[in-house]
Write a protein that holds these residues in place. Sequence first.
Motif, mmCIF file in Angstrom:
data_model
loop_
_atom_site.group_PDB
_atom_site.id
_atom_site.type_symbol
_atom_site.label_atom_id
_atom_site.label_comp_id
_atom_site.label_asym_id
_atom_site.label_seq_id
_atom_site.Cartn_x
_atom_site.Cartn_y
_atom_site.Cartn_z
ATOM 1 N N ARG A 132 0.844 -1.194 0.000
ATOM 2 C CA ARG A 132 0.000 0.000 0.000
ATOM 3 C C ARG A 132 0.880 1.246 0.000
ATOM 4 N N ALA A 133 0.679 2.084 -1.000
ATOM 5 C CA ALA A 133 1.499 3.295 -1.147
ATOM 6 C C ALA A 133 1.355 4.214 0.058
ATOM 7 N N SER A 134 0.163 4.303 0.613
ATOM 8 C CA SER A 134 -0.064 5.188 1.766
ATOM 9 C C SER A 134 0.760 4.746 2.968
ATOM 10 N N GLU A 135 0.811 3.434 3.207
ATOM 11 C CA GLU A 135 1.614 2.913 4.323
ATOM 12 C C GLU A 135 3.095 3.211 4.094
ATOM 13 N N MET A 136 3.540 3.023 2.869
ATOM 14 C CA MET A 136 4.941 3.238 2.537
ATOM 15 C C MET A 136 5.344 4.695 2.774
#
Length: 414
Positions: A173-177
């Motif tokens: 998940r890009a948001s988590e990254m």
Amino acid sequence: MEYSQTSSGSKSRLIRILMVLGPRIVVMLADTDVGSVITAAQSGAVWGYKLLPLQVVLIPVLYIVQELTVRIGIVTGKGHGELIKEYFGPRWAWFSVGTLTLASIGALITEFAGVGGVGLLFGIPLKVSVGMSVAFLAVVAWTGSYRSVERIAILMGSFELAFVLVAIMAHPRASEMITELTRIPWKNSAYLYLAAANVGAVIMPWMIFYQQSAIVEKRVTLRDLRAARGDTAMGAVVTQVIMVSIIIATAATIGREHPGTPLTTVQQITNALIPALGGKLGAVFFALGMVGAAMVAAVVVSLAMAWGLGEVSEYKHSLEYHPSEAPWFYVIYTAALILSGLLVVSGTNLVALSIGVQVMNALLLPIVLGFLYLLALKALPDRYRLRGKYGTVMGVVIVVTSGFGVAAVLNTLL
């Protein structure tokens, strides 16, 4: 006739390109060995995506180290150990080869432990999987030339690209990254320890010895130097793409479900990945990548050690010799495989050992990179010698990289 000459010229250029590419492809694949895979997996499991920036920073560092190695090998036509002996004397040469031997045995243990761990996933006893690996690698060297060994190594190592598929299948998940990349714990000693292990997982003593000796073995010439630099840059990027893929895969699975939980076995890593990767398919991909990484690295490490000892002790050290012509070379190559295999069969904690070996590599960086830099200053003719701003930048990068590795380890231990 004109067509024939053109065709012949194209074929000749293709052969030259393959000669230049070979050693770098093998080193690139071997650089992401089992120890590196385990270290990257531990990084993703414990710290999520927080160690990804380091992998990007290490791309130019890896390029600098490999470019110096390639340049010295091509210009001088001599191996790393041979040059150290010539310019710094036999004592320093033996000291350098001693660190090589220490790092090589540690690396081989992790390679065979990785193969054994994968074998256990599929119900193959440890003694069988490790024994078959040792026997296969011994036969490959005893019955083949350098070119045949190189081709087999590249074929086995190509399975590492499976790690890229594993990362995609993990659906990060890009948001988590993005969130984690803004919260990097630079002052945490446990984080720094694993960061040092990642540095040691990318730059290893045997990598330099092997690459320089392989270039000499293949008789790569000065006309290939420019192309070799481009290939080296590509290799540095691909190596780190594999490391990044492993961190992403474990961060998006193990790191998400059980954040901060350290790993202890290969089986634990794979079993944790299976639900997120779609049943057994993910396990198969991971197993292929692990075995490929282990086998290509085992070839490189064993050859680097046999070559390095041969350059210092001056026994015949080439795969182009028949075993009867270079008995010590083949005996040392095989003995390293057998000894490491026996140590693995006796029982070892793979994850702890793998990370420990990479940390040891980080502690050895001042010696390894120091000799490489000094040889670039002393062994090369004026035209190819390090000078000016580029030489200064290289020196700074080497000092900072070596210093970081040692400081991070000492900060944890003291």
